[in-house]
Design a protein around this motif. Structure first.
Motif, mmCIF file in Angstrom:
data_model
loop_
_atom_site.group_PDB
_atom_site.id
_atom_site.type_symbol
_atom_site.label_atom_id
_atom_site.label_comp_id
_atom_site.label_asym_id
_atom_site.label_seq_id
_atom_site.Cartn_x
_atom_site.Cartn_y
_atom_site.Cartn_z
ATOM 1 N N ALA A 35 0.864 -1.189 0.000
ATOM 2 C CA ALA A 35 0.000 0.000 0.000
ATOM 3 C C ALA A 35 0.896 1.232 0.000
ATOM 4 O O ALA A 35 1.946 1.240 0.631
ATOM 5 C CB ALA A 35 -0.918 0.017 1.212
ATOM 6 N N VAL A 115 -2.410 -8.463 2.270
ATOM 7 C CA VAL A 115 -3.151 -7.687 1.284
ATOM 8 C C VAL A 115 -3.987 -6.622 1.990
ATOM 9 O O VAL A 115 -4.711 -6.917 2.936
ATOM 10 C CB VAL A 115 -4.073 -8.597 0.439
ATOM 11 C CG1 VAL A 115 -4.903 -7.762 -0.517
ATOM 12 C CG2 VAL A 115 -3.245 -9.615 -0.319
ATOM 13 N N THR A 117 -6.787 -3.460 1.383
ATOM 14 C CA THR A 117 -7.704 -2.777 0.477
ATOM 15 C C THR A 117 -8.634 -1.870 1.272
ATOM 16 O O THR A 117 -8.861 -2.083 2.461
ATOM 17 C CB THR A 117 -8.562 -3.786 -0.319
ATOM 18 O OG1 THR A 117 -9.296 -4.605 0.608
ATOM 19 C CG2 THR A 117 -7.699 -4.663 -1.207
ATOM 20 N N GLY A 118 -9.185 -0.855 0.594
ATOM 21 C CA GLY A 118 -10.198 -0.004 1.194
ATOM 22 C C GLY A 118 -9.797 0.613 2.519
ATOM 23 O O GLY A 118 -8.716 1.185 2.667
ATOM 24 N N ASN A 120 -8.910 -0.778 5.251
ATOM 25 C CA ASN A 120 -7.713 -1.381 5.833
ATOM 26 C C ASN A 120 -6.452 -0.671 5.363
ATOM 27 O O ASN A 120 -5.509 -0.465 6.129
ATOM 28 C CB ASN A 120 -7.633 -2.865 5.480
ATOM 29 C CG ASN A 120 -8.414 -3.723 6.449
ATOM 30 O OD1 ASN A 120 -8.928 -3.234 7.443
ATOM 31 N ND2 ASN A 120 -8.517 -5.000 6.159
ATOM 32 N N ALA A 121 -6.415 -0.312 4.090
ATOM 33 C CA ALA A 121 -5.250 0.389 3.557
ATOM 34 C C ALA A 121 -5.114 1.768 4.190
ATOM 35 O O ALA A 121 -4.017 2.194 4.555
ATOM 36 C CB ALA A 121 -5.358 0.502 2.039
#
Length: 230
Positions: A35, A115, A117-118, A120-121
């Motif tokens: 990220a 990983v 995303t969204g 979490n990033a």
């Protein structure tokens, strides 16, 4: 009786494994970005940059024994993501506020796959900014050598800065207990910034707990003998 005995054996095994891992060194691991978000720096106030320009805030993945989420602890050093000889070792340099930061937030976005995303990033990137502040600066994103200026940033970058500010307020609150403990491992390579991974520490029973288990085993043994005698 076998169940209690196995629990004791398992607890001892966990403690031994933790000690073994803590002293282990890992070399030749691969560090890659999972990220990244550009944020604007304040003029004369961030990373020794004299003009207001974008600075990438990264979150890394360390491919070692497993896939581990990693955070940089050297914000003024660049990162090389090719196959350098990163070496892992036990890291004990974090202060109480950083440990509280991990206790409060790390489990909310950490994933076994690395990983992000969204939300979490955003949380992970905000966590990186907060970690830099607490470990390298004054704990305040609006002042000091690592100040961040929300003006001129994208909506996404502003969300990262806002997340970091929220985390900093909570992490510096001394009345908040540290309830989740982590074992930290640093990964370093020549000419590249050092990153740190975190693994949750399984609680090991106190000596008094072992004593209680022993009494329980003894009592069960007496009951079993009486039943056989009857």
């Amino acid at each position: 009786m076998k169940t209690i005995a196995s629990l004791i054996a398992k607890s001892i095994a966990v403690a031994a494994a933790s000690l073994t891992l803590a002293g282990a060194a890992h070399a030749g691991v691969v560090v890659s970005s999972v990220a990244s978000q550009g944020v604007l720096t304040k003029k004369n106030a961030n990373f020794d940059i004299t003009n207001t320009e974008a600075r990438s805030v990264p979150v890394w993945n360390v491919a070692d024994d497993s896939s581990l989420l990693a955070f940089c602890i050297e914000p003024t050093v660049g990162m090389h993501t090719d196959n350098l000889n990163y070496t892992g070792s036990l890291f004990t340099g974090f202060g109480t506020s950083v440990k509280r930061l991990y206790s409060l937030y790390y489990s909310s976005f950490a994933t076994s796959s690395g990983v992000l995303t969204g939300d979490n990033a955003v949380k992970a990137l905000g966590f990186q900014l907060a970690l830099w502040e607490l470990n390298n600066d004054n704990g305040n994103l609006t002042s000091g050598n690592l100040a961040m200026a929300p003006l001129g940033n994208s909506t996404a970058a502003k969300a990262v800065i806002a997340e970091a500010k929220t985390m900093l307020l909570a992490a510096t609150n001394e009345s908040t207990a540290i309830v989740n403990d982590y074992k930290f491992t640093s990964y370093a390579a020549a000419g590249s910034q050092t990153v740190v991974t975190a693994m949750a520490v399984s609680p090991v029973p106190e000596p008094s707990s072992f004593a209680m288990m022993g009494l329980g085993l003894a009592a069960m043994g007496v009951i079993a003998r009486r039943r056989r005698a009857a």
